[in-house]
Each structure stands twice: as structure tokens, then as C-alpha cells.
Design an enzyme around this catalytic site. Structure first.
Site, mmCIF file in Angstrom:
data_model
loop_
_atom_site.group_PDB
_atom_site.id
_atom_site.type_symbol
_atom_site.label_atom_id
_atom_site.label_comp_id
_atom_site.label_asym_id
_atom_site.label_seq_id
_atom_site.Cartn_x
_atom_site.Cartn_y
_atom_site.Cartn_z
ATOM 1 N N ASN A 1 1.137 2.792 -1.419
ATOM 2 C CA ASN A 1 -0.106 3.502 -1.145
ATOM 3 C C ASN A 1 -0.224 3.682 0.363
ATOM 4 O O ASN A 1 0.034 2.771 1.136
ATOM 5 C CB ASN A 1 -1.315 2.738 -1.694
ATOM 6 C CG ASN A 1 -2.552 3.602 -1.687
ATOM 7 O OD1 ASN A 1 -3.024 4.028 -0.638
ATOM 8 N ND2 ASN A 1 -3.074 3.877 -2.867
ATOM 9 N N ARG A 2 -0.646 4.882 0.764
ATOM 10 C CA ARG A 2 -0.644 5.245 2.179
ATOM 11 C C ARG A 2 -1.979 4.991 2.884
ATOM 12 O O ARG A 2 -2.151 5.342 4.041
ATOM 13 C CB ARG A 2 -0.235 6.711 2.309
ATOM 14 C CG ARG A 2 1.204 6.862 1.824
ATOM 15 C CD ARG A 2 1.613 8.174 1.301
ATOM 16 N NE ARG A 2 0.782 8.721 0.245
ATOM 17 C CZ ARG A 2 0.855 9.983 -0.149
ATOM 18 N NH1 ARG A 2 1.717 10.802 0.424
ATOM 19 N NH2 ARG A 2 0.096 10.444 -1.112
#
Length: 177
Positions: free
Chosen positions: A43-44
Site C-alpha cells: 500500500n502506497r
């Protein structure tokens, strides 16, 4: 796949100085295991915020909390409990929404940012109340949102977060449809 009824087990991050509320839909399996938001390494979310506000990407939970509060960001999820298959937002059903007044009555929130379309949709359905700050839909930081690379995500989020922080009109949708 089998549905599991899951209750959110960790609270929101905010203080009286928080100005922006970022909402996800519901923690992923990895985040539930880690007991904190955006715990999946793909997840960024944390990379994106570090790119906007500067500094390194926080790793430890206490560092993440400090990062959020230093930048006047509140963080929570729309859902208090639901039936879900794994981490699949598209499988979410039987939703109980979180009471946003927990934060809105104690902080100076000027804008609510939904991390992705599902968080936006669920907020509109379960949490939207008269008199709340404007709501904006931002592209999801999930790795499942492959159409948006980190650079494009960061640009979209920066434009909305920094416009809202300066009091300018933020970009993005601001009304539940």
C-alpha cells in the site's frame, strides 16, 4: 470465499489540532494483524504522505502517529464493523459506520478525504451528516489501484491536501452522489 464478521480493533489517530481527516474503508487483513492503518507493504499510503509532507517514510506505529499529528492529519476508517471476505472492499456488507463526531467534535477538521471510491461511497451511505466539513474522493492508495502509479497518486493527493490546508478550494468531488 467465506465471509467473516469483523470489528475494527484500533482507534482513530487525531488531536485537537488536526485539520484534515483521511478515511479508509476498513483495515486490510495485514493492517488488522499489525493493528494499525495501511500495514500492507504494497500500500502506497505512507510513501505518498512522506512525498507530500517531506521526511522519510515512517515505519514504526509511533512514528506514523507522530507524522500524522505533526502534519495536522487525523486518520480513521469509515467502518466500525462489517462482514468481509479477506481484505476485499468489494465484498463488504452488513456495515456499521464509525461515529465521525468522535473526531469532528474535538478537532478543527476543515476537510474529509476519502481514500478511494469505496471509502467515499460508504461514508456517503453510513456517516454523512448535515454540517460536516466538505468530503473529497481521492484515488485509492491500494496496490489494487494499478491504474495510478505513485507519482500520479502523489500529485492528485498533494493538490487536494495542500489546497485544503491553505483554505483554497480543494479539487475532487465534494458532494455525495
Amino acid at each position: 470465499m467465506e465471509y467473516t464478521h469483523v470489528t475494527h480493533t484500533f482507534g482513530p489517530v487525531f488531536d485537537a489540532d488536526s485539520e484534515v481527516l483521511i478515511l479508509g474503508s476498513f483495515p486490510s487483513v495485514k493492517s488488522r494483524e499489525n493493528r494499525f492503518y495501511y500495514g500492507h507493504p504494497q500500500n502506497r499510503f505512507w510513501k505518498l504522505l512522506a512525498g507530500i509532507y517531506g521526511g522519510g517514510v515512517p515505519a514504526a506505529i509511533e512514528d506514523k502517529k507522530s507524522f500524522l499529528l505533526r502534519n495536522r492529519i487525523a486518520l480513521w476508517d469509515v467502518i466500525a464493523s462489517c462482514d468481509i471476505v479477506g481484505s476485499s472492499d468489494s465484498s463488504i456488507r452488513n456495515v456499521t459506520g464509525n461515529d465521525m463526531n468522535v473526531i469532528l467534535e474535538k478537532a478543527r477538521i476543515r476537510g474529509i478525504m476519502a481514500n478511494g471510491g469505496k471509502a467515499y461511497q460508504l461514508f456517503c451511505r453510513y456517516c454523512l451528516r448535515e454540517g460536516q466539513p466538505p468530503l473529497y474522493k481521492l484515488p485509492s492508495t491500494s496496490p489494487a489501484n494499478a491504474a495510478w502509479n505513485l507519482e500520479r497518486l502523489t500529485a492528485a493527493w498533494r493538490e487536494t491536501l495542500l489546497a485544503d490546508a491553505s483554505g483554497a478550494a480543494a479539487k475532487g468531488e465534494d458532494a455525495c452522489l
